[in-house]
Write a protein that holds these residues in place. Structure first.
Motif, PDB file in Angstrom:
ATOM      1  N   ASP A 113       0.704  -1.059  -0.014  1.00 58.38           N
ATOM      2  CA  ASP A 113      -0.091   0.130  -0.066  1.00 58.38           C
ATOM      3  C   ASP A 113       0.792   1.242   0.077  1.00 58.38           C
ATOM      4  O   ASP A 113       0.288   2.253   0.100  1.00 58.38           O
ATOM      5  N   ALA A 114       1.983   1.066  -0.049  1.00 59.84           N
ATOM      6  CA  ALA A 114       3.020   2.418   0.022  1.00 59.84           C
ATOM      7  C   ALA A 114       2.789   3.119  -1.057  1.00 59.84           C
ATOM      8  O   ALA A 114       2.664   2.666  -2.407  1.00 59.84           O
ATOM      9  N   PHE A 115       2.564   4.362  -0.895  1.00 62.97           N
ATOM     10  CA  PHE A 115       2.268   5.562  -2.081  1.00 62.97           C
ATOM     11  C   PHE A 115       3.691   5.786  -2.671  1.00 62.97           C
ATOM     12  O   PHE A 115       4.721   6.140  -2.130  1.00 62.97           O
ATOM     13  N   LEU A 116       3.552   5.702  -4.046  1.00 58.59           N
ATOM     14  CA  LEU A 116       4.849   5.896  -4.884  1.00 58.59           C
ATOM     15  C   LEU A 116       4.434   7.036  -5.513  1.00 58.59           C
ATOM     16  O   LEU A 116       3.621   7.219  -6.540  1.00 58.59           O
ATOM     17  N   SER A 117       5.298   8.346  -5.338  1.00 57.69           N
ATOM     18  CA  SER A 117       4.984   9.290  -6.018  1.00 57.69           C
ATOM     19  C   SER A 117       5.729   9.489  -7.577  1.00 57.69           C
ATOM     20  O   SER A 117       6.692   8.588  -7.729  1.00 57.69           O
ATOM     21  N   PRO A 118       5.277  10.155  -8.540  1.00 63.47           N
ATOM     22  CA  PRO A 118       5.937  10.139  -9.942  1.00 63.47           C
ATOM     23  C   PRO A 118       7.579  10.203  -9.815  1.00 63.47           C
ATOM     24  O   PRO A 118       8.086   9.663 -10.517  1.00 63.47           O
TER      25      PRO A 118
ATOM     26  N   SER B   4      -9.320   7.889  -9.694  1.00 65.61           N
ATOM     27  CA  SER B   4      -8.054   7.460  -9.703  1.00 65.61           C
ATOM     28  C   SER B   4      -7.801   6.000  -9.627  1.00 65.61           C
ATOM     29  O   SER B   4      -8.932   5.497  -9.312  1.00 65.61           O
ATOM     30  N   VAL B   5      -6.745   5.439  -9.862  1.00 63.52           N
ATOM     31  CA  VAL B   5      -6.425   3.927 -10.035  1.00 63.52           C
ATOM     32  C   VAL B   5      -5.354   3.522  -8.982  1.00 63.52           C
ATOM     33  O   VAL B   5      -4.346   4.506  -8.993  1.00 63.52           O
ATOM     34  N   SER B   6      -5.732   2.617  -7.985  1.00 63.48           N
ATOM     35  CA  SER B   6      -4.891   2.224  -6.948  1.00 63.48           C
ATOM     36  C   SER B   6      -3.629   2.078  -7.504  1.00 63.48           C
ATOM     37  O   SER B   6      -3.212   1.522  -8.575  1.00 63.48           O
ATOM     38  N   GLU B   7      -2.649   1.886  -6.608  1.00 62.37           N
ATOM     39  CA  GLU B   7      -1.388   1.743  -6.953  1.00 62.37           C
ATOM     40  C   GLU B   7      -0.988   0.305  -7.376  1.00 62.37           C
ATOM     41  O   GLU B   7      -0.178   0.112  -8.244  1.00 62.37           O
ATOM     42  N   ASP B   8      -1.665  -0.573  -6.944  1.00 59.66           N
ATOM     43  CA  ASP B   8      -1.628  -2.061  -7.569  1.00 59.66           C
ATOM     44  C   ASP B   8      -2.342  -2.059  -8.785  1.00 59.66           C
ATOM     45  O   ASP B   8      -2.440  -3.235  -9.539  1.00 59.66           O
TER      46      ASP B   8
ATOM     47  N   ILE C  27      -3.134  13.131 -19.499  1.00 62.82           N
ATOM     48  CA  ILE C  27      -3.441  13.309 -18.212  1.00 62.82           C
ATOM     49  C   ILE C  27      -2.735  13.640 -17.268  1.00 62.82           C
ATOM     50  O   ILE C  27      -1.574  13.157 -16.992  1.00 62.82           O
ATOM     51  N   ASN C  28      -3.121  14.343 -16.373  1.00 64.04           N
ATOM     52  CA  ASN C  28      -2.488  14.766 -14.995  1.00 64.04           C
ATOM     53  C   ASN C  28      -2.534  13.696 -13.854  1.00 64.04           C
ATOM     54  O   ASN C  28      -3.622  13.475 -13.353  1.00 64.04           O
ATOM     55  N   GLN C  29      -1.466  12.937 -13.737  1.00 60.73           N
ATOM     56  CA  GLN C  29      -1.685  11.782 -12.733  1.00 60.73           C
ATOM     57  C   GLN C  29      -1.702  12.387 -11.401  1.00 60.73           C
ATOM     58  O   GLN C  29      -1.297  13.256 -11.064  1.00 60.73           O
ATOM     59  N   PRO C  30      -2.631  11.630 -10.570  1.00 60.90           N
ATOM     60  CA  PRO C  30      -3.145  10.127 -10.889  1.00 60.90           C
ATOM     61  C   PRO C  30      -4.553  10.375 -11.362  1.00 60.90           C
ATOM     62  O   PRO C  30      -5.492   9.339 -10.970  1.00 60.90           O
ATOM     63  N   GLU C  31      -4.989  11.335 -12.062  1.00 56.43           N
ATOM     64  CA  GLU C  31      -6.698  11.422 -12.329  1.00 56.43           C
ATOM     65  C   GLU C  31      -6.483  10.412 -13.574  1.00 56.43           C
ATOM     66  O   GLU C  31      -5.666   9.671 -13.916  1.00 56.43           O
ATOM     67  N   VAL C  32      -7.844  10.398 -14.146  1.00 51.82           N
ATOM     68  CA  VAL C  32      -8.015   9.329 -15.243  1.00 51.82           C
ATOM     69  C   VAL C  32      -8.564  10.005 -16.485  1.00 51.82           C
ATOM     70  O   VAL C  32      -8.922   9.306 -17.511  1.00 51.82           O
ATOM     71  N   ALA C  33      -8.658  11.220 -16.408  1.00 52.16           N
ATOM     72  CA  ALA C  33      -9.196  12.030 -17.770  1.00 52.16           C
ATOM     73  C   ALA C  33      -8.863  13.390 -17.505  1.00 52.16           C
ATOM     74  O   ALA C  33      -8.465  14.226 -16.510  1.00 52.16           O
ATOM     75  N   ILE C  34      -8.599  14.234 -18.684  1.00 52.35           N
ATOM     76  CA  ILE C  34      -8.354  15.683 -18.774  1.00 52.35           C
ATOM     77  C   ILE C  34      -9.125  16.378 -20.050  1.00 52.35           C
ATOM     78  O   ILE C  34      -9.292  15.418 -21.174  1.00 52.35           O
ATOM     79  N   LEU C  35      -9.479  17.221 -19.825  1.00 46.99           N
ATOM     80  CA  LEU C  35     -10.356  18.077 -20.841  1.00 46.99           C
ATOM     81  C   LEU C  35      -9.604  19.194 -21.592  1.00 46.99           C
ATOM     82  O   LEU C  35      -8.911  20.056 -20.886  1.00 46.99           O
ATOM     83  N   ALA C  36      -9.595  19.122 -22.932  1.00 48.06           N
ATOM     84  CA  ALA C  36      -8.936  20.471 -23.580  1.00 48.06           C
ATOM     85  C   ALA C  36      -9.973  21.118 -24.321  1.00 48.06           C
ATOM     86  O   ALA C  36     -11.045  20.631 -24.959  1.00 48.06           O
ATOM     87  N   LEU C  37      -9.941  22.506 -24.239  1.00 45.78           N
ATOM     88  CA  LEU C  37     -10.864  23.445 -24.772  1.00 45.78           C
ATOM     89  C   LEU C  37     -10.239  24.200 -25.961  1.00 45.78           C
ATOM     90  O   LEU C  37      -9.090  25.024 -25.393  1.00 45.78           O
TER      91      LEU C  37
ATOM     92  N   ILE D  48       8.866  -2.745  -8.627  1.00 43.32           N
ATOM     93  CA  ILE D  48       7.947  -2.178  -7.735  1.00 43.32           C
ATOM     94  C   ILE D  48       7.936  -2.849  -6.567  1.00 43.32           C
ATOM     95  O   ILE D  48       7.972  -2.028  -5.198  1.00 43.32           O
ATOM     96  N   GLU D  49       8.098  -3.957  -6.326  1.00 40.06           N
ATOM     97  CA  GLU D  49       8.257  -4.816  -5.251  1.00 40.06           C
ATOM     98  C   GLU D  49       9.504  -4.109  -4.202  1.00 40.06           C
ATOM     99  O   GLU D  49       9.266  -4.118  -3.097  1.00 40.06           O
ATOM    100  N   GLU D  50      10.537  -4.062  -4.918  1.00 36.41           N
ATOM    101  CA  GLU D  50      11.822  -3.518  -4.454  1.00 36.41           C
ATOM    102  C   GLU D  50      11.640  -2.262  -3.796  1.00 36.41           C
ATOM    103  O   GLU D  50      11.892  -1.967  -2.580  1.00 36.41           O
ATOM    104  N   VAL D  51      10.930  -1.267  -4.505  1.00 38.09           N
ATOM    105  CA  VAL D  51      10.585   0.138  -3.966  1.00 38.09           C
ATOM    106  C   VAL D  51       9.679   0.074  -2.952  1.00 38.09           C
ATOM    107  O   VAL D  51       9.960   0.602  -1.887  1.00 38.09           O
ATOM    108  N   GLN D  52       8.629  -0.832  -2.892  1.00 38.29           N
ATOM    109  CA  GLN D  52       7.690  -0.823  -1.859  1.00 38.29           C
ATOM    110  C   GLN D  52       8.388  -1.603  -0.593  1.00 38.29           C
ATOM    111  O   GLN D  52       7.628  -1.557   0.417  1.00 38.29           O
ATOM    112  N   SER D  53       9.545  -2.117  -0.360  1.00 34.09           N
ATOM    113  CA  SER D  53      10.091  -2.675   0.342  1.00 34.09           C
ATOM    114  C   SER D  53      10.927  -1.696   1.421  1.00 34.09           C
ATOM    115  O   SER D  53      11.395  -1.928   2.368  1.00 34.09           O
TER     116      SER D  53
END
Length: 440
Positions: free
Chosen positions: A127-132, A284-288, A370-380, A145-150
């Protein structure tokens, strides 16, 4: 005279650390209360840290480029005006306090790592949060990913910080070859394509070093494209009623409320309404990658160009709860603060959906990332007048109408064509159905 600690102040709800950019004062310098003493950076925002009192700097504990936890004592000031001091500690307390530094933190992390490497399996926190930024570092170092989460996180709520990863890499002793199943999942096939060398002539071509913000933007964009399979949908809409209403009411609106009436608050209003109709887009989509997190708050980020040419995304918080006056005031404040580099850290955090007005630069339409961790972005796109066939009581007629394109990029992992297309159409419907008799 009392010794006053200068602590790294809190800079936002989710910010646990900051990077020192530069000290504006040195040991031995005299400073005044509220005088800027150093500059720090958090994500995209640079902030100034003022002195809590008048006095002389006796000690500086961190240097430029050091990553420092929020609340850490970064300097000591020999105060001369105790009445202006908000917080004081005695000389004895300062003397007895352990002087924390990156080296001390390294030692602590190293001990933890030595304990871990005695085990044959990773002690992993899925469940560790991993920033960009953390993900970018991990990719460069070929970490799984497993190594980073450790890695034990020393940030707020165990969050993994950049310094934690660097400390880990200094003591990296995991036999990665013994984890073939993980390697097989993360190893990318080697490309046979060799990028051509970039040739340039010194003195003729101009070489510009990327500044810190541009590097962060680049990392964020690459991370987003790598993470989310992008799909972009388009619609064209008739915004004649909205344009005419805004042109007729912008002067009365400013006279009544003291705020400029641009198109942006009208766009934010329509998007917020559409999000209520289709909450799955506000997610948003979870880390896993196995869970979808639908956000209750509707916080609309608005991509804004800075004078430097870089991009920043200030956020209109709880946009659905604000009326047009409130939206206009917030949009104007964020736009002005962006241009003047006065945004607070919390003003660029927490967005759940982002809009990008590419029409500002004359673009007909765009394919935004897309501006993470969002799932959509609108252009006008740009609003342009042109002859269109419209249906009236008399039948079909040709009339001059104000037309614009909307484009929605969405994460096809969780947003399918129905949701993406329906949401986009709903935003268009709200803008097209603008009431020309609306009261300000």
């Amino acid at each position: 005279m009392p010794i006053v600690p200068l602590k790294l102040p809190k800079m936002g709800e989710s910010i646990s650390e900051a990077t020192i950019i530069s000290w504006l004062k040195n040991v031995g310098d005299t400073i005044e209360i509220e005088e800027t003493i150093l500059e720090v950076a958090t994500d995209k925002v640079d902030s100034e840290v003022p002195s809590p009192c008048t006095g002389v700097i006796t000690e500086i504990r961190f240097q430029a480029n050091d990553v420092v936890p929020i609340g850490e004592i970064i300097a000591l000031i020999d105060a001369t005006e105790t009445s202006n001091t908000a917080q004081e500690i005695s000389n004895e307390e300062v003397k007895n306090e352990t002087v924390k530094s990156p080296q001390v933190t390294n030692t602590s992390s190293s001990n933890n790592l030595e304990f871990k490497t005695q085990n044959s399996e990773f002690i992993r926190n899925p469940d560790a949060f991993l920033s960009p930024l953390i993900v970018s570092i991990a990719k460069k170092e070929n970490m799984t990913i497993e190594e980073v989460q450790s890695i034990p996180g020393t940030g707020a709520e165990g969050r993994i910080r950049k310094s934690d990863v660097f400390n880990y890499l200094k003591n990296r002793t995991y036999p990665l070859a013994s984890r073939p199943q993980i390697q097989a999942q993360t190893q990318q096939p080697k490309s046979s394509y060799n990028p051509p060398p970039i040739k340039y002539v010194e003195g003729h071509d101009t070489v510009v070093e990327m500044d810190r913000m541009r590097k962060m933007i680049a990392d964020h964009m690459v991370y987003s494209k790598h993470t989310s399979p992008h799909v972009t949908a388009y619609i064209e809409i008739d915004v004649t009623n909205m344009v005419n209403w805004r042109n007729a009411n912008k002067a009365p609106f400013q006279e009544k409320y003291g705020e400029r009436l641009t198109f942006t608050p009208l766009f934010v209003e329509a998007v917020a309404k559409a999000v209520i109709d289709f909450p799955g887009i506000n997610a948003s989509v979870s880390e896993d990658g196995k869970k979808i997190i639908e956000r209750k708050d509707i916080n609309i980020g608005m991509a804004t160009a800075l004078p430097s040419g870089n991009l920043i995304v200030p956020v209109v918080k709880n946009a659905d709860e604000k009326n047009l006056k409130g939206l206009a005031a917030e949009v104007n404040h964020l736009a002005n603060a962006s241009r003047e580099n006065k945004l607070k850290p919390e003003e660029i955090q927490g967005s759940t959906f982002t809009i990008s007005n590419v029409g500002t630069f004359g673009s007909l339409m765009g394919t935004p990332i897309i501006n993470q961790p969002e799932v959509a972005i609108l252009a006008l796109g740009i609003i342009k007048k042109r002859p269109e066939v419209i249906t009236t009581d008399k039948g079909d007629e040709i009339a001059i109408r104000s037309m614009m394109y909307l484009s929605l990029s969405f994460d096809h992992r969780v947003v399918d064509g129905y949701l993406g297309g329906s949401f986009l159409r709903k935003v268009g419907d709200y803008l097209e159905a603008f009431d020309p008799k609306r009261k300000i």
